[in-house]
Write a protein that holds these residues in place. Structure first.
Motif, PDB file in Angstrom:
ATOM      1  N   TYR A  72      11.107  56.987  -1.842  1.00  0.00           N
ATOM      2  CA  TYR A  72       9.720  57.449  -1.733  1.00  0.00           C
ATOM      3  C   TYR A  72       9.320  58.014  -3.099  1.00  0.00           C
ATOM      4  N   ARG A  74       6.514  57.708  -4.986  1.00  0.00           N
ATOM      5  CA  ARG A  74       5.102  57.622  -5.335  1.00  0.00           C
ATOM      6  C   ARG A  74       4.768  58.640  -6.417  1.00  0.00           C
ATOM      7  N   ALA A  80      -2.037  59.355  -8.401  1.00  0.00           N
ATOM      8  CA  ALA A  80      -1.860  58.189  -7.536  1.00  0.00           C
ATOM      9  C   ALA A  80      -3.198  57.657  -7.043  1.00  0.00           C
ATOM     10  N   PRO A  95      -0.883  58.559  -0.448  1.00  0.00           N
ATOM     11  CA  PRO A  95      -0.596  57.737  -1.622  1.00  0.00           C
ATOM     12  C   PRO A  95       0.318  58.408  -2.645  1.00  0.00           C
ATOM     13  N   HIS A  96       0.539  59.708  -2.498  1.00  0.00           N
ATOM     14  CA  HIS A  96       1.292  60.439  -3.515  1.00  0.00           C
ATOM     15  C   HIS A  96       2.613  60.968  -2.962  1.00  0.00           C
ATOM     16  N   SER A  97       3.439  61.463  -3.835  1.00  0.00           N
ATOM     17  CA  SER A  97       4.703  62.073  -3.417  1.00  0.00           C
ATOM     18  C   SER A  97       4.414  63.336  -2.606  1.00  0.00           C
ATOM     19  N   PRO A 185       3.878  59.066   4.070  1.00  0.00           N
ATOM     20  CA  PRO A 185       4.055  58.601   2.695  1.00  0.00           C
ATOM     21  C   PRO A 185       4.561  57.164   2.662  1.00  0.00           C
ATOM     22  N   GLN A 186       4.490  56.538   1.510  1.00  0.00           N
ATOM     23  CA  GLN A 186       4.875  55.139   1.376  1.00  0.00           C
ATOM     24  C   GLN A 186       6.123  54.968   0.515  1.00  0.00           C
ATOM     25  N   ASN A 188       9.086  52.087  -1.364  1.00  0.00           N
ATOM     26  CA  ASN A 188       9.111  50.838  -2.140  1.00  0.00           C
ATOM     27  C   ASN A 188       9.767  49.719  -1.349  1.00  0.00           C
TER      28      ASN A 188
END
Length: 221
Positions: A72, A74, A80, A95-97, A185-186, A188
């Protein structure tokens, strides 16, 4: 709750950082409806489906598999670009950490430091929408005869309430306090399966903002 909110806001302002990148949005749906990926994952036309093809892990059920490392990683808040919503009024993805921002506790919610409406515009963050300052739960009680009474009306059960009356609040609804219940959160990672879903946005603003409170009764009233 008032004291809790004040503590959370003051405690998290220090975590607020620089302004977000101006107006850039990432299409979260791009690439997931790849015809090549969809064809590869379509098992409907196969007469025999092996155990390797059956699940998302793409490995035999009895075998040992190497799981890919998930990061994670980001960018930090303020650096971001935001994600477009997955569909109309979908909870926006983070979108961010969120390193250092979780866990969210009763005494501290770092998200509020940037996303409360009175702060968000100044730091370029997405403001918490009106729906989070609204109570959708009908007033419910049991009368002396044992009847369920919702919003002053006797009902047989909860399903008899077609449209709940809702009221606006002056503070964040406590039911919405734990942000990571809906916002995530997103990492990779690549999509495991193809997706034929395509969101239908009536206008570009719906890709970026919620209008749930304005349309929540559509098709019901």
């Amino acid at each position: 709750m008032k004291k809790l909110m004040k503590t959370a806001l003051l405690g998290s302002v220090a975590a607020s950082v620089v302004l977000l990148a101006g107006g850039e949005y990432i299409n979260i749906n791009k690439g997931v409806n790849s015809p090549k990926l969809i064809k590869k994952e379509d098992l409907g036309n196969k007469k025999v489906v092996s155990e390797e093809d059956l699940g998302l892990r793409k490995s035999g059920l009895s075998g040992v598999m190497d799981l890919p490392e998930v990061k994670y990683d980001r960018p930090a808040p303020g650096a971001a670009p935001k994600f477009e919503r997955s569909y109309v009024n979908a909870p926006p993805l983070i979108p961010h950490s969120i390193e250092g921002f979780v866990p969210i506790t009763m005494k501290n919610n770092a998200c509020l430091g940037c996303h409360m409406p009175n702060v968000a515009k100044g730091v370029g963050a997405t403001p918490i929408p009106e729906s989070h300052f609204t109570d959708f739960r009908p007033s419910t009680k049991v009368d002396k005869k044992g009847n369920i009474v919702k919003d002053g009306k006797v009902v047989g059960n909860c399903t008899d309430v077609k449209v709940a009356k809702f009221k606006k609040l002056k503070k964040l609804n406590p039911a919405r306090y734990n942000c990571t219940q809906c916002h995530v959160p997103q990492a990779n990672v690549k999509p495991l399966v193809g997706n034929t879903f395509k969101p239908d946005f009536k206008n570009k603003e719906q890709m970026k903002r919620s209008n749930l409170l304005q349309v929540i009764d559509q098709g019901v009233k």
